[in-house]
Design an enzyme around this catalytic site. Structure first.
Site, short mmCIF file in Angstrom:
data_model
loop_
_atom_site.label_atom_id
_atom_site.label_comp_id
_atom_site.label_asym_id
_atom_site.label_seq_id
_atom_site.Cartn_x
_atom_site.Cartn_y
_atom_site.Cartn_z
N LYS A 96 0.86 -1.19 0.00
CA LYS A 96 0.00 0.00 0.00
C LYS A 96 0.89 1.23 0.00
CE LYS A 96 -4.45 0.91 0.17
NZ LYS A 96 -5.49 0.07 -0.44
N GLY A 208 -20.94 6.28 2.93
CA GLY A 208 -19.87 6.59 1.97
C GLY A 208 -20.33 6.34 0.55
N GLY A 210 -19.49 7.10 -2.33
CA GLY A 210 -18.44 7.54 -3.26
C GLY A 210 -18.34 6.54 -4.39
N ASN A 211 -17.11 6.25 -4.83
CA ASN A 211 -16.95 5.31 -5.94
C ASN A 211 -17.55 3.94 -5.58
OD1 ASN A 211 -15.41 2.93 -7.05
ND2 ASN A 211 -14.70 4.49 -8.45
N GLY A 213 -19.35 2.85 -2.86
CA GLY A 213 -20.73 2.85 -2.37
C GLY A 213 -21.73 3.08 -3.48
P1 NAD Z 1 -14.27 7.68 -2.51
O1 NAD Z 1 -13.39 8.78 -2.06
O2 NAD Z 1 -14.75 7.64 -3.92
O3 NAD Z 1 -15.58 7.61 -1.59
C1 NAD Z 1 -15.55 7.70 -0.20
C2 NAD Z 1 -16.90 8.23 0.24
O4 NAD Z 1 -16.94 8.21 1.66
C3 NAD Z 1 -17.17 9.67 -0.17
O5 NAD Z 1 -18.53 9.79 -0.55
C4 NAD Z 1 -16.93 10.48 1.11
O6 NAD Z 1 -17.70 11.66 1.18
C5 NAD Z 1 -17.41 9.47 2.14
N1 NAD Z 1 -16.86 9.69 3.47
C6 NAD Z 1 -15.64 10.12 3.85
N2 NAD Z 1 -15.57 10.19 5.19
C7 NAD Z 1 -16.78 9.80 5.65
C8 NAD Z 1 -17.34 9.66 6.94
N3 NAD Z 1 -16.63 9.93 8.03
N4 NAD Z 1 -18.60 9.21 7.03
C9 NAD Z 1 -19.32 8.92 5.93
N5 NAD Z 1 -18.87 9.04 4.69
C10 NAD Z 1 -17.61 9.47 4.56
O7 NAD Z 1 -13.47 6.35 -2.13
P2 NAD Z 1 -13.77 4.88 -2.63
O8 NAD Z 1 -12.83 4.55 -3.73
O9 NAD Z 1 -15.22 4.69 -2.83
O10 NAD Z 1 -13.27 4.03 -1.38
C11 NAD Z 1 -14.09 3.89 -0.24
C12 NAD Z 1 -13.48 2.87 0.70
O11 NAD Z 1 -13.36 1.61 0.04
C13 NAD Z 1 -12.06 3.19 1.19
O12 NAD Z 1 -11.93 2.74 2.51
C14 NAD Z 1 -11.17 2.37 0.29
O13 NAD Z 1 -9.91 2.06 0.89
C15 NAD Z 1 -12.03 1.15 0.11
N6 NAD Z 1 -11.72 0.38 -1.08
C16 NAD Z 1 -11.81 0.97 -2.31
C17 NAD Z 1 -11.54 0.22 -3.43
C18 NAD Z 1 -11.69 0.80 -4.81
O14 NAD Z 1 -11.62 0.03 -5.76
N7 NAD Z 1 -11.95 2.09 -4.95
C19 NAD Z 1 -11.15 -1.12 -3.30
C20 NAD Z 1 -11.08 -1.68 -2.03
C21 NAD Z 1 -11.37 -0.91 -0.92
#
Ligand code: NAD
Length: 398
Positions: A96, A208, A210-211, A213
């Site tokens: 990482k 969350g 984001g991507n 969710g």
């Molecule tokens: P992202 O930045 O696109 O989305 C994160 C979302 O969480 C955003 O909507 C943000 O506003 C929200 N957020 C941030 N802090 C918050 C809080 N305290 N309470 C509620 N919502 C909150 O990121 P992502 O790529 O969707 O990743 C989300 C999680 O999934 C991370 O922990 C990441 O490590 C994990 N993850 C992502 C991937 C991937 O392929 N993108 C793969 C494995 C794990």
């Protein structure tokens, strides 16, 4: 989070009868790179790349740009990656990276300079057969394309297999963007099948949006008409209602608006979210969302860890003692690294697979991983998290 990861390994190792030496081997990181990046504007940032274990193949794991990035967090996330790739049976290790920066404080030129300088400091330690980074929180295909370009200049390698999560034009895979959310939907589908609840109506809430969710919600809405989303939040808070449409919320979020300003439903905070009256909590934001301080508020019977480490070890114990099923991150969010693996394969073979093929293969890999883990959970009478670590440990030590 580091403690949670280490506890999971130690507990599984002890149950499996491993020696202390074997447990230490599973916990220790191979290499830790720590460096400072100074932009031409004079702004300075701490940066890290932790390579945990490459016993099963090249190191693999994302790069995060976030103000709270620190060495312990990167260590924990690198460790979880080794167990995630092993739990899925992928021929990859775990790593990482991260930069302690708030990307919103940088303009585009500075963001590009930061991305390129990260690679300049690290290029000798990464590459298609050594360590293959990917995007994570606040990094995306555009940032990875800059990194690939920098790596090509420095190394002469033009396979594009040095990074995954690239833009499609830059050599990325179809289906990668949605893969983690899609993988989460597949895991929940398999879990409901395993519990004999496939045909029941279920309600869920996403922390969350984001991507990860949003794709979970969009794919669930399309593929599972008997699953209903009742609340969703982002970092600003969110909304709750008897029924919310992920597609509508996604269109709203695309305008750049906050979920706390969404006009449908009642407003909730991220504290309220934990006690959502739903069957399944989808945790897709950051680590340590549920700790011993708020675990008692959980009403859901299933928690899907789509973020990395969103339920800490103490909360995990409180919840499992109450019969709540926590689907561990190393299974629930492994869809992303699985399609990253497909991207790496495509780049090395000079191929480009259709989205249909990628999604079908993702389904096969995730379904098989669920079956492997559910079988161990049944046989050993352990939780899904314990079973997932046992499956991964056995493969790493193989
Ligand atoms: P992202 O930045 O696109 O989305 C994160 C979302 O969480 C955003 O909507 C943000 O506003 C929200 N957020 C941030 N802090 C918050 C809080 N305290 N309470 C509620 N919502 C909150 O990121 P992502 O790529 O969707 O990743 C989300 C999680 O999934 C991370 O922990 C990441 O490590 C994990 N993850 C992502 C991937 C991937 O392929 N993108 C793969 C494995 C794990």
């Amino acid at each position: 989070m580091l403690q949670t990861a280490h506890e999971s390994i130690k507990n599984a190792g002890k149950r499996m009868g491993l020696t202390q030496k074997e447990i230490d081997y599973l916990i220790q990181t191979d290499k830790e790179h720590e460096f400072e990046i100074e932009l031409s504007s004079g702004k300075k940032f701490n940066a890290f790349r932790v390579q945990h274990n490459n016993k099963r193949g090249p190191y693999k794991g994302g790069i995060r740009f976030h103000p709270e990035v620190n060495k312990d967090e990167v260590r924990a996330l690198a460790t979880l990656m080794s167990f995630k790739t092993a739990a899925l049976g992928l021929p990859l290790g775990g790593a990482k990276g991260g930069v302690a920066v708030n990307p919103r404080d940088l303009n585009d030129e500075e963001l590009e300079e930061l991305s390129r300088m990260f690679v300049r400091s690290l290029h000798e330690h990464i590459g298609p057969d050594k360590d293959v980074p990917a995007p994570d929180v606040n990094t995306d295909g555009r940032i990875i394309d800059w990194m690939v370009d920098e790596y090509e200049h420095l190394s002469g390698d033009t396979t594009k297999a040095s990074f995954t999560g690239k833009s499609i034009d830059g050599g990325g895979s179809a289906g990668r963007e949605a893969a983690t959310g899609r993988g989460g939907v597949i895991v929940l589908r398999e879990l409901l099948k395993y519990l004999g609840k496939s045909n029941e109506k279920i309600t869920y809430a996403i922390q969350g949006f984001g991507n990860v969710g949003s794709f979970f919600g969009l794919i669930a809405e399309k593929d599972h008409i008997n699953w209903t989303m009742k609340s969703a939040t982002d970092s600003s808070g969110g909304v709750a209602s008897e029924e919310l449409s992920p597609a509508e919320i996604n269109s709203y979020k695309k305008t750049g608006a906050k979920l706390s300003d969404y006009i449908k439903g009642s407003k909730i905070t991220n504290d309220d979210f934990i006690s959502s009256d739903v069957d399944v909590l989808i945790l897709a934001a950051l680590g340590d969302a549920i700790t011993e301080d708020n675990a008692d508020k959980v009403k859901a019977k299933i928690i899907l860890e789509l973020a990395n480490g969103p339920v800490n070890e103490k909360a995990y114990k409180i919840l499992t003692d109450r019969g709540v099923i926590v689907v561990p991150d190393i299974l629930a969010n492994a869809g992303g690294v699985t399609v990253s693996y497909f991207e790496w394969l495509q780049n090395r073979a000079g191929e480009h697979w259709s989205e249909e093929k990628v999604n079908k293969m993702l389904d096969e890999y995730m379904t098989k991983a669920c079956k492997d883990i559910f079988t161990v959970a049944d046989k050993e009478s352990v939780s899904l998290k314990e079973a997932a670590f046992e499956v991964a440990i056995a493969r790493i030590l193989e």
